[in-house]
Design a protein around this motif. Structure first.
Motif, PDB file in Angstrom:
ATOM      1  N   GLY A 212       0.819  -1.208   0.000  1.00  0.00           N
ATOM      2  CA  GLY A 212       0.000   0.000   0.000  1.00  0.00           C
ATOM      3  C   GLY A 212       0.851   1.254   0.000  1.00  0.00           C
ATOM      4  N   GLN A 213       1.974   1.225   0.724  1.00  0.00           N
ATOM      5  CA  GLN A 213       2.875   2.377   0.704  1.00  0.00           C
ATOM      6  C   GLN A 213       3.457   2.571  -0.691  1.00  0.00           C
ATOM      7  N   LEU A 214       3.867   1.484  -1.333  1.00  0.00           N
ATOM      8  CA  LEU A 214       4.389   1.563  -2.694  1.00  0.00           C
ATOM      9  C   LEU A 214       3.323   2.069  -3.664  1.00  0.00           C
ATOM     10  N   THR A 215       2.100   1.569  -3.504  1.00  0.00           N
ATOM     11  CA  THR A 215       0.996   2.012  -4.357  1.00  0.00           C
ATOM     12  C   THR A 215       0.731   3.496  -4.169  1.00  0.00           C
ATOM     13  N   GLY A 216       0.747   3.939  -2.911  1.00  0.00           N
ATOM     14  CA  GLY A 216       0.534   5.356  -2.633  1.00  0.00           C
ATOM     15  C   GLY A 216       1.600   6.234  -3.252  1.00  0.00           C
ATOM     16  N   LEU A 217       2.851   5.801  -3.184  1.00  0.00           N
ATOM     17  CA  LEU A 217       3.936   6.574  -3.789  1.00  0.00           C
ATOM     18  C   LEU A 217       3.848   6.559  -5.311  1.00  0.00           C
ATOM     19  N   PHE A 218       3.354   5.446  -5.877  1.00  0.00           N
ATOM     20  CA  PHE A 218       3.205   5.368  -7.328  1.00  0.00           C
ATOM     21  C   PHE A 218       2.207   6.408  -7.836  1.00  0.00           C
ATOM     22  N   GLY A 219       1.278   6.829  -6.991  1.00  0.00           N
ATOM     23  CA  GLY A 219       0.312   7.854  -7.391  1.00  0.00           C
ATOM     24  C   GLY A 219       0.842   9.268  -7.302  1.00  0.00           C
ATOM     25  N   SER A 220       2.066   9.449  -6.805  1.00  0.00           N
ATOM     26  CA  SER A 220       2.597  10.788  -6.557  1.00  0.00           C
ATOM     27  C   SER A 220       3.322  11.375  -7.763  1.00  0.00           C
ATOM     28  N   ASP A 221       3.426  12.694  -7.761  1.00  0.00           N
ATOM     29  CA  ASP A 221       4.202  13.378  -8.789  1.00  0.00           C
ATOM     30  C   ASP A 221       5.689  13.108  -8.605  1.00  0.00           C
ATOM     31  N   ALA A 222       6.136  13.084  -7.365  1.00  0.00           N
ATOM     32  CA  ALA A 222       7.565  13.015  -7.074  1.00  0.00           C
ATOM     33  C   ALA A 222       8.196  11.682  -7.460  1.00  0.00           C
ATOM     34  N   LEU A 223       7.481  10.577  -7.187  1.00  0.00           N
ATOM     35  CA  LEU A 223       8.081   9.256  -7.378  1.00  0.00           C
ATOM     36  C   LEU A 223       7.280   8.340  -8.286  1.00  0.00           C
ATOM     37  N   GLY A 224       6.093   8.760  -8.697  1.00  0.00           N
ATOM     38  CA  GLY A 224       5.169   7.826  -9.304  1.00  0.00           C
ATOM     39  C   GLY A 224       5.015   7.853 -10.801  1.00  0.00           C
ATOM     40  N   TYR A 225       3.790   7.625 -11.242  1.00  0.00           N
ATOM     41  CA  TYR A 225       3.488   7.388 -12.652  1.00  0.00           C
ATOM     42  C   TYR A 225       3.965   8.501 -13.562  1.00  0.00           C
ATOM     43  N   LYS A 226       3.850   9.773 -13.111  1.00  0.00           N
ATOM     44  CA  LYS A 226       4.310  10.894 -13.943  1.00  0.00           C
ATOM     45  C   LYS A 226       5.815  10.828 -14.158  1.00  0.00           C
ATOM     46  N   ASN A 227       6.512  10.460 -13.115  1.00  0.00           N
ATOM     47  CA  ASN A 227       7.963  10.360 -13.176  1.00  0.00           C
ATOM     48  C   ASN A 227       8.410   9.329 -14.207  1.00  0.00           C
ATOM     49  N   LEU A 231       0.352   6.523 -17.860  1.00  0.00           N
ATOM     50  CA  LEU A 231      -1.016   6.994 -17.704  1.00  0.00           C
ATOM     51  C   LEU A 231      -1.389   7.036 -16.226  1.00  0.00           C
ATOM     52  N   LYS A 232      -2.223   7.980 -15.871  1.00  0.00           N
ATOM     53  CA  LYS A 232      -2.668   8.118 -14.485  1.00  0.00           C
ATOM     54  C   LYS A 232      -3.594   6.966 -14.097  1.00  0.00           C
ATOM     55  N   PRO A 233      -3.400   6.374 -12.944  1.00  0.00           N
ATOM     56  CA  PRO A 233      -4.331   5.318 -12.513  1.00  0.00           C
ATOM     57  C   PRO A 233      -5.747   5.854 -12.334  1.00  0.00           C
ATOM     58  N   GLY A 234      -6.725   4.997 -12.597  1.00  0.00           N
ATOM     59  CA  GLY A 234      -8.112   5.385 -12.361  1.00  0.00           C
ATOM     60  C   GLY A 234      -8.427   5.443 -10.888  1.00  0.00           C
ATOM     61  N   ALA A 235      -7.733   4.615 -10.105  1.00  0.00           N
ATOM     62  CA  ALA A 235      -7.924   4.607  -8.654  1.00  0.00           C
ATOM     63  C   ALA A 235      -6.780   3.849  -8.005  1.00  0.00           C
ATOM     64  N   LEU A 236      -6.469   4.252  -6.784  1.00  0.00           N
ATOM     65  CA  LEU A 236      -5.552   3.512  -5.923  1.00  0.00           C
ATOM     66  C   LEU A 236      -6.391   2.901  -4.810  1.00  0.00           C
ATOM     67  N   ILE A 237      -6.253   1.607  -4.605  1.00  0.00           N
ATOM     68  CA  ILE A 237      -7.023   0.908  -3.581  1.00  0.00           C
ATOM     69  C   ILE A 237      -6.035   0.348  -2.562  1.00  0.00           C
ATOM     70  N   LEU A 238      -6.142   0.839  -1.329  1.00  0.00           N
ATOM     71  CA  LEU A 238      -5.151   0.526  -0.304  1.00  0.00           C
ATOM     72  C   LEU A 238      -5.798  -0.247   0.842  1.00  0.00           C
ATOM     73  N   ASP A 272       2.823  12.901   2.625  1.00  0.00           N
ATOM     74  CA  ASP A 272       3.618  14.081   2.268  1.00  0.00           C
ATOM     75  C   ASP A 272       3.748  14.297   0.763  1.00  0.00           C
ATOM     76  N   VAL A 273       3.343  13.323  -0.048  1.00  0.00           N
ATOM     77  CA  VAL A 273       3.527  13.465  -1.500  1.00  0.00           C
ATOM     78  C   VAL A 273       2.195  13.634  -2.226  1.00  0.00           C
ATOM     79  N   ILE A 274       1.104  13.799  -1.496  1.00  0.00           N
ATOM     80  CA  ILE A 274      -0.211  13.959  -2.120  1.00  0.00           C
ATOM     81  C   ILE A 274      -0.401  15.392  -2.594  1.00  0.00           C
ATOM     82  N   THR A 275      -0.842  15.534  -3.836  1.00  0.00           N
ATOM     83  CA  THR A 275      -1.118  16.837  -4.429  1.00  0.00           C
ATOM     84  C   THR A 275      -2.547  16.864  -4.953  1.00  0.00           C
ATOM     85  N   GLU A 276      -2.975  17.999  -5.501  1.00  0.00           N
ATOM     86  CA  GLU A 276      -4.363  18.152  -5.934  1.00  0.00           C
ATOM     87  C   GLU A 276      -4.737  17.229  -7.087  1.00  0.00           C
TER      88      GLU A 276
END
Length: 351
Positions: A212-227, A231-238, A272-276
């Motif tokens: 879940g921590q890895l999934t959460g970071l994958f959704g972030s700008d700093a470390l995740g899919y954008k990096n 494509l942006k995930p439709g949802a993160l399920i933790l 700490d890595v969640i954005t709008e």
């Protein structure tokens, strides 16, 4: 005449020899792990079943006498058996189960990448949405069979394609290797979406515990899919996610990356890595989750909820009275049925 008899004997023997290459889909919660691992179709499929023994010397000889129910827990035993039987049926029908996500050249450059792979559960209809499922991990132990196979089976029953993810763990999880593996898996599925019969867009990533921590970071700008240009995930399920490792981080850093420069995934808090523009999030946990309690509770789920609210990210938080850590689908607990609720949330965000 002798030639005819020999030919006839050969024809009689062929079905038996051919059948020996396949196993029966007869796994129950009382089947032992040794019997499961001896099933020709499980072995042939490539599914990693040594979750509790991963990276340990003599892993093939440990815990083989345990029943599946003992190995994975009563919360998921029947769903796990059903998921293994579905995998056997798929394999026997000619479906490729295991896919290496790195090329031969990439593996030659770093042999630890050979451990990173996905296990495919096709949907019953084409052009389905898919979910990538991550288990939790504790140093050298993972839970692909326990948390992921059971979840994949239930997703299949709901009409989705599912990919069980095996990512690198200790001692091969340095330099953000697990995040690289997740990104590589999504890229691989995206590149082969037509082959897998899935939609590349609006996928879900499901992460349990440390996954879940890895999934959460994958959704972030700093470390995740954008990096990674994905494509942006439709949802993160933790499911009972670890949000940050808090006081154990220094020891983890020393044991994994030593004096290497930079900041690595286990040093980040998801909060700490969640954005709008963070992907929609569904997360749940139990009030009696002692694992999360031991990791400085205020820095875990409360911090995640606060960050999602502050950034107005679509999300749903569910808190159960009786839902211990590591229960997967949670049969027999307050959390039973959470996956149906999570999928409804995912659909609401992508339709």
């Amino acid at each position: 005449m002798a030639a005819l008899l020999s030919a006839g004997l050969l024809l009689l023997l062929l079905p038996a020899a051919f059948a020996a290459e396949y196993g029966e889909a007869n796994i129950t919660p009382q089947t032992t792990m040794g019997e499961i691992r001896s099933n020709p179709s499980i072995a042939g499929s490539g599914l990693w079943t040594y979750a509790k023994e991963q990276k340990l010397q003599g892993a093939e000889n440990l815990l083989n006498g345990q029943t599946l129910e003992k190995y994975v827990g009563s919360w998921v035993a029947q769903d796990c058996a059903d998921g293994l039987n579905l995998l056997i049926e798929n394999y026997n029908a000619g479906v490729q189960i295991t896919y290496k996500i790195y090329s031969e050249q990439e593996i030659a450059e770093d042999s630890s990448r050979n451990d990173a792979e996905i296990y495919y559960y096709p949907a019953s209809t084409p052009n389905a949405k898919y979910a990538l499922i991550l288990s939790g991990n504790v140093v050298t132990r993972t839970a692909e069979v326990k948390e992921c196979v059971s979840t994949a089976y239930q997703l299949h029953q709901m009409g989705y394609a599912a990919f069980v993810m095996r990512y690198r763990i200790y001692p091969d999880n340095d330099q953000n290797a697990p995040l690289d593996d997740i990104a590589q898996a999504v890229q691989y599925i995206t590149d082969h979406a037509q082959q897998f019969g899935v939609q590349a867009e609006d996928y879900a990533v499901i992460g349990h515990s440390a996954g879940g921590q890895l999934t959460g970071l994958f959704g972030s700008d700093a470390l995740g899919y954008k990096n990674y240009g994905l494509l942006k995930p439709g949802a993160l399920i933790l499911a009972y996610p670890i949000v940050q490792y808090a006081e154990v981080t220094p020891a983890y850093r020393l044991g994994v990356d030593g004096l290497s420069c930079g900041k690595f995934y286990y040093e980040y808090s998801v909060a700490d890595v969640i954005t709008e523009d963070y992907p929609p999030v569904y997360f749940w946990y139990g009030k009696n989750d002692t694992t999360l309690m031991m990791l400085c509770w205020n820095l875990q789920e409360p911090a995640l909820a606060k960050a999602l609210q502050a950034n107005q990210v679509p999300h749903k938080q569910v808190v159960y009275n009786d839902a211990p850590h590591g229960i997967g689908l949670g049969r027999g607990t307050d959390a039973e049925g959470w996956l149906n609720d999570a999928v409804a949330f995912w659909e609401a965000q992508t339709t």
